[in-house]
Write a protein that holds these residues in place. Structure first.
Motif, short mmCIF file in Angstrom:
data_model
loop_
_atom_site.label_atom_id
_atom_site.label_comp_id
_atom_site.label_asym_id
_atom_site.label_seq_id
_atom_site.Cartn_x
_atom_site.Cartn_y
_atom_site.Cartn_z
N LEU A 1 0.86 -1.17 0.00
CA LEU A 1 0.00 0.00 0.00
C LEU A 1 0.90 1.23 0.00
CD1 LEU A 1 -2.27 -1.07 3.02
CD2 LEU A 1 -2.50 -1.81 0.65
N ASN A 2 0.77 2.10 -0.99
CA ASN A 2 1.61 3.29 -0.99
C ASN A 2 0.88 4.48 -1.59
OD1 ASN A 2 2.08 2.96 -3.96
ND2 ASN A 2 3.26 1.18 -3.27
N GLY A 3 1.33 5.64 -1.26
CA GLY A 3 0.71 6.87 -1.73
C GLY A 3 1.45 8.07 -1.17
N ASP A 4 0.97 9.25 -1.53
CA ASP A 4 1.62 10.48 -1.12
C ASP A 4 0.59 11.45 -0.55
OD1 ASP A 4 4.56 10.36 -2.44
OD2 ASP A 4 3.10 9.41 -3.77
N GLY A 5 1.09 12.42 0.16
CA GLY A 5 0.24 13.48 0.68
C GLY A 5 1.06 14.73 0.93
N ARG A 6 0.39 15.86 0.97
CA ARG A 6 1.06 17.13 1.23
C ARG A 6 0.40 17.83 2.42
NH1 ARG A 6 4.76 18.65 -2.37
NH2 ARG A 6 4.85 17.52 -4.36
N PHE A 7 1.19 18.58 3.14
CA PHE A 7 0.68 19.35 4.27
C PHE A 7 1.55 20.58 4.46
CE2 PHE A 7 3.91 16.57 5.95
CZ PHE A 7 4.54 17.29 6.96
N ALA B 1 -0.39 5.54 14.45
CA ALA B 1 -1.78 5.82 14.78
C ALA B 1 -2.63 5.94 13.51
CB ALA B 1 -1.88 7.11 15.60
N GLY B 2 -2.09 6.59 12.48
CA GLY B 2 -2.81 6.71 11.22
C GLY B 2 -2.98 5.37 10.53
N LEU C 1 -1.15 -10.19 12.09
CA LEU C 1 -0.68 -9.24 11.09
C LEU C 1 0.82 -8.99 11.24
CD1 LEU C 1 -1.46 -7.11 8.85
CD2 LEU C 1 -1.58 -5.45 10.71
N THR C 2 1.52 -9.03 10.12
CA THR C 2 2.91 -8.61 10.06
C THR C 2 2.98 -7.47 9.07
OG1 THR C 2 3.68 -10.88 10.47
CG2 THR C 2 5.28 -9.31 9.59
N ALA C 3 3.49 -6.32 9.49
CA ALA C 3 3.49 -5.14 8.63
C ALA C 3 4.75 -4.32 8.85
CB ALA C 3 2.26 -4.27 8.92
N VAL C 4 5.20 -3.68 7.78
CA VAL C 4 6.30 -2.72 7.84
C VAL C 4 5.77 -1.42 7.25
CG1 VAL C 4 8.60 -2.11 7.04
CG2 VAL C 4 8.10 -4.47 7.68
N LEU C 5 5.82 -0.36 8.03
CA LEU C 5 5.31 0.95 7.63
C LEU C 5 6.47 1.94 7.56
CD1 LEU C 5 3.20 3.29 7.33
CD2 LEU C 5 2.98 3.25 9.83
N THR C 6 6.63 2.58 6.41
CA THR C 6 7.67 3.58 6.26
C THR C 6 7.07 4.87 5.74
OG1 THR C 6 8.22 2.98 3.97
CG2 THR C 6 9.37 1.80 5.72
N VAL C 7 7.50 5.98 6.29
CA VAL C 7 7.12 7.29 5.77
C VAL C 7 8.40 8.09 5.55
CG1 VAL C 7 4.85 7.34 6.84
CG2 VAL C 7 6.80 8.26 8.09
N ARG C 8 8.38 8.92 4.51
CA ARG C 8 9.53 9.77 4.21
C ARG C 8 9.06 11.20 4.05
NH1 ARG C 8 13.29 6.11 0.06
NH2 ARG C 8 13.51 4.33 1.49
N LEU C 9 9.68 12.07 4.81
CA LEU C 9 9.34 13.49 4.75
C LEU C 9 10.52 14.30 5.23
CD1 LEU C 9 7.14 14.56 7.76
CD2 LEU C 9 7.99 12.23 7.56
N ARG D 1 -0.46 11.65 10.52
CA ARG D 1 -1.51 10.70 10.88
C ARG D 1 -2.61 10.65 9.82
NH1 ARG D 1 -4.50 9.72 16.65
NH2 ARG D 1 -6.22 8.45 15.88
N SER D 2 -3.14 11.79 9.44
CA SER D 2 -4.23 11.79 8.46
C SER D 2 -3.76 11.34 7.08
CB SER D 2 -4.84 13.19 8.38
OG SER D 2 -3.87 14.15 8.00
N ILE D 3 -2.51 11.66 6.72
CA ILE D 3 -2.00 11.24 5.42
C ILE D 3 -1.87 9.73 5.36
CG2 ILE D 3 0.02 11.31 3.91
CD1 ILE D 3 0.45 14.19 4.77
N VAL D 4 -1.28 9.12 6.39
CA VAL D 4 -1.12 7.66 6.42
C VAL D 4 -2.49 6.98 6.44
CG1 VAL D 4 -0.24 5.70 7.73
CG2 VAL D 4 1.14 7.78 7.53
N ALA D 5 -3.41 7.48 7.26
CA ALA D 5 -4.75 6.89 7.32
C ALA D 5 -5.43 6.95 5.96
CB ALA D 5 -5.58 7.63 8.37
#
Length: 727
Positions: free
Chosen positions: A300-306, A361-362, A398-406, A425-429
């Motif tokens: 699952l991947n995507g982008d967001g701006r804030f 949390a997201g 569940l086994t999961a790896v979550l990465t965010v880059r900013l 939080r809102s971007i990941v959710a």
């Protein structure tokens, strides 16, 4: 020196203690000078001003001064090289644990800048290693996303090192500089090579970034070697190889194509470990998973701006609050397995955040929202009624790896264990909701089959949780008058003292009859099982709960199973597996341990599960005259051979030894003395030093995949003695 010169202005570089004449006034002057160190120049004191705070309060920067803090320092240096690789510079990092206790980190990236930084007048190398909050990660454009952002990592390690050497390949030359507890200077090393004990001379007027050699044009890189300061770190602090390897492996997973080599020279033989993975976090999830798959690894991947308001240095030198736009990239790999344990690893710019934060949390928010929506849409098929899913129901297995880059993430403290940037939080959710909803709406056959299995699993977890809560009180310890809810075949003990009570799980009714006569009924309970129980590594939770033997064991212990297991509710202080000393007995013991490991693991982790060690042989040694004969029990073939050989050598006569095929062949007195009486018996405590490794071994030996097990048996055949096989 004259007296008036003693009363003049102080110059810190003077060595007054040696040069002052011994008159009264000068002695008073020398006393007043003790508040200022005579080893530093005035210029040098200004450099050490910030680093001295690090030495006084190291815990603020590295968490602690034990082995954990020592390892944190290693990763402050390694992460700088990793940030270079993350930015596309350099694909190999080498870490060397030297025999003298030092650590060296080498990379082939751009190299630390060696030109003069205009504001301080110092070289880039000296700025990086002596100035707090200095570096290329403050929005200068050198790094779009990095693990380091406070600009204190290298300088903190320098401040806490007895010695630090840095070499930089750049511009066709090798530039070098050394530091002693944060001070730049020169070490006079002898023939034995560099050492923190070598004589050190700090720079007096100006620092020197010396040229140590030449390199080919275009060759760049950095080498940093440091010796941790024994004045700062506790005596028992040491570099943990396994922890270093785990972190190196983890980093190689997070940056596909990056090679990390760890060389340990501390032992008799050097050990080399290398890591390089092309599959990224999908391969990481497969590595972390220890149970059978319910789904494939989903990405699952995507982008967001804030936007956020941050202080920016203006042309006039003032910090001005400025609103800036940030970009956040989210990448998640996950899969559900047949087990109930949850493994979620979170990272920000490849830096681990073990305590989570806004990105975790997201993730949980988005995951729970999608699964709840899908369960509601399929409520009739799943027969959920009015029950509502809990977060733990969705996370089970569940086994999961979550990465965010900013850029410039907000962390809580230099240890970076918790991400605090609120907008993440809102971007990941949003990314998780959108990508996961698309997966559940897919018309592909594999996707439809796997999503249906996920819904079945989470609903089964919900029903198990509700059922466990409903029956929790009935699973508490019952006294003799309330034992109607316990298995009929349980021979319980009279005592209600959990700490001193023992449950023997015995193999077969014949052994039960003897054990009843041999036990101490005040503290020892007996539960017989018929043959080999269900292999729960292969079976589903429903099959396990439906199996009479497994259900009887769980009901007898009275603490529940799986996620609902409550160790404080266990009815017995010890659980002792008492099986025959043959191959079948070993198989039964393995099946029982699999049940405990999968569904009652806290019992093993707390050291409350044991394996009885019954004897294999009984030897009656004949004594002359009226003296009673002596009975000797042996517990292995090797011990039996040694005992009989010793008796023969000493001329002692003994009858035909008895070989026990099972517990039922012993009479009650023999069983009590050898296996059940705490004064004479031998027990083997079952422990789990590494849960993940143990999980992989259980899956290998007891799981569904036959090929790896067959390969393991073939490879291990040469190490098995034929005498150990009871056939």
């Amino acid at each position: 020196m004259k007296a008036r010169e003693c009363r003049g202005p102080l110059h810190v570089g003077w060595h007054f203690a040696v040069r002052v004449a011994p008159d009264a006034r000068c002695r008073r002057a020398s006393v007043s000078l003790t508040v200022v160190s005579s080893d530093y120049s005035a210029r040098h004191l200004s450099v050490l001003e910030g680093l001295e705070a690090v030495r006084k309060r190291p815990g603020m920067y590295i968490g602690s001064t034990d082995s954990r803090g020592l390892m944190h320092c290693v990763w402050e240096i390694i992460d700088n090289s990793v940030d270079e690789a993350l930015a596309g510079h350099g694909s190999d990092i080498e870490v060397v644990l030297h025999r003298d206790g030092s650590v060296e980190v080498r990379d082939h990236a751009r190299g630390i800048p060696v030109d003069i930084e205009p504001k301080t007048g110092l070289s880039g190398v000296e700025v990086v290693f002596t100035k707090l909050h200095a570096g290329g990660k403050f929005g200068s454009g050198s790094y779009s996303a990095s693990g380091g952002l406070h600009g204190v990592g290298a300088s903190v390690v320098n401040a806490l090192s007895e010695r630090l050497d840095v070499e930089v390949d750049r511009g066709g030359k090798t530039w070098a500089m050394s530091f002693h507890r944060g001070e730049p200077g020169r070490f006079a090393d002898g023939a034995d090579g560099p050492s923190p004990l070598s004589p050190f001379s700090p720079f007096e007027q100006s620092s020197e970034l010396r040229v140590a050699g030449k390199v080919a044009k275009g060759v760049t890189g950095t080498r940093i070697r440091y010796w941790a300061d024994p004045q700062i770190f506790t005596k028992g602090a040491s570099f943990q190889l396994e922890e270093l390897l785990a972190r190196a492996r983890q980093t190689a997973f997070l940056i596909p194509g990056l090679g990390i080599t760890v060389l340990d020279e501390r032992g008799d033989e050097p050990e080399t470990h290398g890591f390089r993975f092309e599959g990224g976090i999908s391969e990481f999830v497969e590595h972390l998973s220890t149970d059978g798959p319910v789904t494939d690894v989903w990405r699952l991947n995507g982008d967001g701006r804030f936007t956020e308001t941050v202080p920016v240095l203006s042309d006039r030198g003032a910090m001005v609050p400025t609103e800036v736009e940030r970009h956040c990239h989210v990448d998640v790999a996950l899969r559900w397995g047949t087990g109930y344990d949850t493994t979620v690893r979170t990272f920000v710019n490849i830096i681990a955040t073990p305590k989570g934060g806004t990105h975790l949390a997201g993730f949980e928010q988005g995951l729970l929202k999608v699964i709840r929506s899908q369960v509601e849409q399929n409520a009739r098929r799943l027969k959920v009624g009015n029950d509502k899913l809990d977060k733990d129901d969705v996370l089970a297995g569940l086994t999961a790896v979550l990465t965010v880059r900013l850029a410039e993430p907000q962390f809580e403290g230099q240890t970076k264990e918790v991400l605090g940037t609120p907008a993440v939080r809102s971007i990941v959710a949003s990314v998780v909701q959108k990508s996961l909803a698309e997966r559940f709406a897919s018309t592909k056959r594999d996707d439809k089959a796997q999503t249906a299995l996920v819904l079945d699993k989470v609903v089964a977890e919900m029903k198990a949780r509700i059922s466990a809560r409903t029956h929790k009180e009935t699973q508490r310890r019952k006294n003799a008058l309330e034992s109607s809810s316990l298995p009929a075949k349980l021979a319980d003990c009279r005592s209600s003292d959990v700490a001193h009570s023992e449950l023997f799980i015995v193999e077969g009714d014949s052994a039960l009859g003897t054990a009843k006569l041999a036990r101490d009924s005040e503290h020892q309970a007996l539960l017989p099982i018929r043959g080999k129980i269900l292999n729960v590594q292969k079976a589903s939770i429903a099959d396990m709960l439906g199996n009479a033997e497994c259900a009887a064991i769980i009901q007898t212990i009275g603490a529940g199973s799986g996620r609902t297991f409550d160790l404080s509710a266990a009815r017995y202080g010890k659980v002792i597996i008492m099986s025959d000393a043959d191959v079948d007995g070993a198989h039964i013991r393995t099946l029982l341990l699999t049940l405990f490991f999968r569904y009652m693991r806290p019992m093993i982790e707390e050291g409350r599960v044991f394996a009885a060690v019954p004897p294999l042989h009984r030897i009656i040694v004949q004594n002359p005259g009226t003296k009673p004969n002596e009975t000797i029990y042996t517990y292995s073939e090797a011990e039996f051979a040694a005992v009989t050989k010793d008796l023969t050598r000493r001329g002692r006569k003994f009858g035909e030894p008895q070989r026990y095929k099972g517990l039922g062949e012993m009479d009650a007195d023999q069983l009590a003395v050898t296996t059940m009486d705490p004064k004479h018996r031998m027990l083997r405590r079952v422990g789990v030093a590494d849960a993940e490794q143990a999980g992989r071994v259980f899956e290998l030996l007891m799981g569904n995949d036959v090929a790896p097990r067959k390969e393991f048996i073939i490879d291990s055949a040469n190490g098995l003695s034929r005498e150990r096989i009871d056939a």
